[in-house]
Design an enzyme around this catalytic site. Structure first.
Site, PDB file in Angstrom:
ATOM      1  N   CYS A  13      -1.722  -2.764  23.461  1.00  0.00           N
ATOM      2  CA  CYS A  13      -0.755  -2.283  22.428  1.00  0.00           C
ATOM      3  C   CYS A  13      -1.244  -1.072  21.397  1.00  0.00           C
ATOM      4  CB  CYS A  13      -0.139  -3.692  21.392  1.00  0.00           C
ATOM      5  SG  CYS A  13       0.607  -2.924  19.980  1.00  0.00           S
ATOM      6  N   LYS A  73      -3.630   5.977  10.960  1.00  0.00           N
ATOM      7  CA  LYS A  73      -2.576   5.311  10.362  1.00  0.00           C
ATOM      8  C   LYS A  73      -3.026   4.569   9.049  1.00  0.00           C
ATOM      9  CE  LYS A  73       1.494   2.154  10.255  1.00  0.00           C
ATOM     10  NZ  LYS A  73       2.007   1.043  10.806  1.00  0.00           N
ATOM     11  N   HIS A 122       0.860  -1.296  -0.136  1.00  0.00           N
ATOM     12  CA  HIS A 122       0.072   0.110  -0.018  1.00  0.00           C
ATOM     13  C   HIS A 122       0.763   1.122   0.050  1.00  0.00           C
ATOM     14  CE1 HIS A 122       0.527   0.714   4.219  1.00  0.00           C
ATOM     15  NE2 HIS A 122       0.022  -0.538   4.481  1.00  0.00           N
ATOM     16  N   CYS A 159       2.725  -7.278  16.975  1.00  0.00           N
ATOM     17  CA  CYS A 159       4.174  -6.700  16.699  1.00  0.00           C
ATOM     18  C   CYS A 159       5.023  -8.061  16.802  1.00  0.00           C
ATOM     19  CB  CYS A 159       4.488  -5.971  18.132  1.00  0.00           C
ATOM     20  SG  CYS A 159       3.753  -4.594  18.393  1.00  0.00           S
ATOM     21  N   HIS A 168      -1.704  -1.796  17.840  1.00  0.00           N
ATOM     22  CA  HIS A 168      -2.690  -2.843  17.289  1.00  0.00           C
ATOM     23  C   HIS A 168      -3.868  -2.708  18.056  1.00  0.00           C
ATOM     24  CE1 HIS A 168       1.212  -4.338  15.671  1.00  0.00           C
ATOM     25  NE2 HIS A 168       0.324  -4.765  14.771  1.00  0.00           N
ATOM     26  N   LYS A 221      -3.078  -2.132   6.824  1.00  0.00           N
ATOM     27  CA  LYS A 221      -4.211  -3.261   6.110  1.00  0.00           C
ATOM     28  C   LYS A 221      -4.967  -3.517   7.496  1.00  0.00           C
ATOM     29  CE  LYS A 221      -4.737  -7.957   6.132  1.00  0.00           C
ATOM     30  NZ  LYS A 221      -4.165  -9.217   6.214  1.00  0.00           N
ATOM     31  N   CYS A 253       2.506  -9.404  22.238  1.00  0.00           N
ATOM     32  CA  CYS A 253       1.448  -8.849  21.321  1.00  0.00           C
ATOM     33  C   CYS A 253       1.606  -9.756  19.758  1.00  0.00           C
ATOM     34  CB  CYS A 253       1.664  -7.306  21.018  1.00  0.00           C
ATOM     35  SG  CYS A 253       0.811  -6.758  19.401  1.00  0.00           S
ATOM     36  N   HIS A 267       3.933   1.526   2.325  1.00  0.00           N
ATOM     37  CA  HIS A 267       5.134   0.988   1.872  1.00  0.00           C
ATOM     38  C   HIS A 267       5.805   1.531   0.744  1.00  0.00           C
ATOM     39  CE1 HIS A 267       2.431  -2.624   3.112  1.00  0.00           C
ATOM     40  NE2 HIS A 267       3.324  -2.441   4.347  1.00  0.00           N
TER      41      HIS A 267
END
Ligand code: MSP
Length: 645
Positions: free
Chosen positions: A143, A295, A18, A129, A146, A298, A126, A21
């Site tokens: 976390c 952010k 995406h 992570c 996440h 995905k 997590c 990246h």
């Protein structure tokens, strides 16, 4: 040091590429191209991270074998970069046997020297992570990345004596101020290092996970993803024996986003220290691309696909936007509107117009050759000096990853050059043979400014820079050190005006305007079948014969000026293909200087008429949108005078 080695993170193959990246990879590509422009021997590496729980789960969800899954997504990453004009020298995959062998050799070495030990550990793990989190890292027990509660896990595992290197790491960071940049991230790491650094759990039992690299000294375990992934930066150079390792490792710099700061700023340097290797030179950390304040990721499902943007805007426009819009280190918001706005204003209007106006004038007034410059006036010198100062600022900013500032200084010169055209009025100089010298100086100054701009754009917009370089006859200029001096264009050399650099894009319309009630369009639609040749003319409808009588042609505007005492009219000089004057009522909508070089559609066989004392030979077509008038255009350049049928 004449070498330069830059890496992006290797991306997890649990999701398709995406824009987040793409940003890191565009930045790395632009920086590598910039370093090449400085004459460096550069290596640019990216790749995919293919082991771990996440990937096994993603393959299960997709209903395919893990190997099949990683092959497919890795190929998607590899294939995502060329359309963005990104050209890495190496693409690493962590499932590549060569990489796996290096990871095992490193593990064995560190184990043999006593920096890896076996122990029991209970901690908060997590899954997102793929690491244990400390209590301090949690926000409301979750976390922060996440937004999920970590699991309390207790198991026997192997540990890397990371804590042993804490003092060394603090020393290294403080004595190398540019080790972690921008500074805010260095401070974040130093503040984390104020507490004792725990050892790092580097294994997972095969009872829990098999998709990983087996520990060479205990096959009941596989390597933890980070110990595997970070080593890609070495395995990609053929470590330990490869020539590329000796050549590029001393010049290694990594580029990441802030999500993976800790593994890169703490695990990795201490791992390197334990291996007896020098740490990387620098770690460059950027912020997040957000969508509506969160952010882009995905897991949140708010991603933008780079391929779709490239198809719509072109690679260079997307690259420019990414580099111009984000201040490196800080977060930025993505919106399609902002991309369209940058494309239309910075690229089509500012750069595109400067380029096409300048080259059209060189074609029309200097027979498509670099003119001989005369003695420069203060005004010419001012532009030349601004262009040279821009080059220095650009280098300074690019060296510090301040891409938005580097580009802002280029665009300041573009805007100055556009103003220079307005004030020097080359089309007026061209009318007076006595001003030939002056005209030559003005056009030469513009061409040289464009040549320097082209150099600065090579890293950012490689395809555009090639087209500009070819038009200016400097396609081979690839070195900022040799080519950054003023006055390299040779009088008499050919200039080849090419196609428009950036087509204008339509802004997203909020609501489609309805055609007026009595429009021909509506009538034809309600009639459904509309055969104009046989129909007699009725109100609002013309026969084909009538239409044929209108001679519509493409005309290129080569001069434009205001008509005294009129705030509505502009006097245009156009080529269609013969030169003619047309008076157009567009003064409230366009500045004369922005019209030069544009191609518009005119009615060429209109009876001449005098407007404010100026004879007009034709009419320019424009669309009326509420109070706005928008000039007609063709979608690509054509020979002036071409019939519009
Ligand atoms: N596999 C690890 C990295 C191992 S490196 C030895 C990983 N992979 S990832 O697929 O999650 O990629 C994270 C990286 O993708 C970020 O550090 C950043 O480079 C890029 N980005 C992902 N989402 C992003 C944004 N929304 N904004 C900016 N960059 C983003 O972590």
């Amino acid at each position: 040091m004449n070498t330069y080695y830059l890496t992006t993170p290797i991306f997890y193959v649990n999701a398709q590429p995406h824009l987040g990246h793409a940003y890191s990879t565009v930045v790395a590509d632009a920086v590598c191209r910039y370093q090449r422009l400085l004459g460096k021997d550069v290596r640019f590496q990216t790749g995919t991270d293919e082991h771990g729980d996440k990937i096994v789960h993603a393959a299960e969800d997709a209903g395919v074998s893990v190997q099949e899954y990683v092959d497919t997504i890795s190929a998607m990453f590899r294939g995502a970069w060329p359309p963005l004009a990104i050209a890495p020298d190496n693409f690493v995959r962590t499932t590549d046997p060569a990489h796996m062998a290096v990871v095992q050799a490193v593990l064995q070495q560190v184990y043999d020297q006593g920096d890896i030990y076996f122990s029991e550990y209970t901690g908060l793990y997590c899954k997102g992570c793929e690491r244990f989190l400390t209590e301090k890292e949690l926000v409301d027990g979750k976390c922060p990345d996440h937004l999920s509660e970590p699991e309390r896990i207790s198991e026997q595992n192997y540990f890397f004596r990371m804590g042993k290197y804490q003092e060394w790491l603090i020393d290294h960071i403080t004595s190398h101020p540019e080790f972690i940049t921008p500074e805010r991230y260095k401070n974040e790491v130093l503040s984390f290092l104020k507490d004792p650094l725990e050892d790092l759990c580097i294994s997972r039992p095969t009872t829990r996970l098999t998709w990983g690299i087996p520990l060479p000294f205990d096959r009941r375990f596989v390597t933890y993803v980070w110990f595997d992934a970070l080593i890609n930066y070495l395995s990609g150079l053929g470590y330990p024996a490869g020539q590329d390792f000796a050549r590029y490792w001393p010049a290694a710099e990594h580029l990441i986003a802030k999500d993976i700061l800790k593994p890169h700023a703490i695990y990795w340097p201490t791992m390197l220290k334990a291996m007896g290797l020098a740490p990387y030179r620098r770690l460059h950390v950027h912020g997040y691309w957000n969508m509506n304040e969160t952010k882009m990721s995905k897991s949140l499902g708010n991603v933008v696909r780079p391929g779709e943007l490239v198809a719509e805007f072109g690679a260079d426009s997307v690259r420019y936007f990414l580099l111009r819009e984000m201040s490196f280190g800080l977060d930025a918001g993505f919106s399609r509107e902002a991309l369209v706005a940058r494309h239309n204003s910075d690229l089509t209007n500012d750069l595109g117009n400067l380029f096409s106006r300048s080259l059209t004038m060189v074609r029309n007034f200097a027979q498509s050759k670099v003119p001989q410059p005369g003695v420069p006036s203060p005004q010419d010198r001012e532009l030349a000096e601004a262009a040279m100062a821009m080059l220095a600022q650009y280098r300074e900013q690019m060296d510090h990853f301040a891409f938005h500032r580097a580009l802002a200084s280029v665009w300041e010169v573009i805007s100055r050059a556009n103003k220079y055209i307005v004030s020097t009025q080359p089309w007026e100089l061209a009318k007076d043979p006595q001003q030939a010298d002056r005209l030559g100086t003005v056009l030469y100054t513009l061409l040289e400014t464009l040549r320097l701009i082209t150099l600065t754009l090579r890293p950012v917009m490689p395809e555009t820079a090639v087209r500009m370089g070819e038009a200016l006859g400097v396609a081979g200029e690839m070195n900022l050190n040799n080519c950054g001096a003023w006055g390299r264009l040779v009088p008499g050399a050919a200039i080849t005006p090419g196609a428009q650099l950036f087509p204008r894009l339509q802004r997203e319309e909020k609501a489609k305007p309805q055609p007026p009630k009595n429009s021909a369009m509506q009538k034809s639609e309600t009639k459904k079948e509309f055969s104009s040749e046989t129909e007699p003319e009725t109100e609002g409808i013309v026969t084909f014969d009538t239409f044929q009588k209108l001679e519509l042609r493409v005309a290129e505007i080569i001069g434009a000026e205001k008509i005294a005492k009129s705030d509505r009219l502009l006097k245009l000089t156009v080529k269609a293909p013969e030169e003619r004057t047309i008076v157009a009522g567009i003064a409230q909508h366009y500045q004369p200087e922005e019209l030069i070089g544009r191609q518009v559609i005119i009615v060429a066989n209109l009876k001449p008429a005098k407007l404010m004392g100026v004879a007009s030979h034709g009419m320019v077509l424009a669309a009326k949108d509420g109070d706005r008038l928008v000039l007609s255009a063709v979608s690509g350049p054509v020979a002036p005078g071409s019939r519009v049928a």
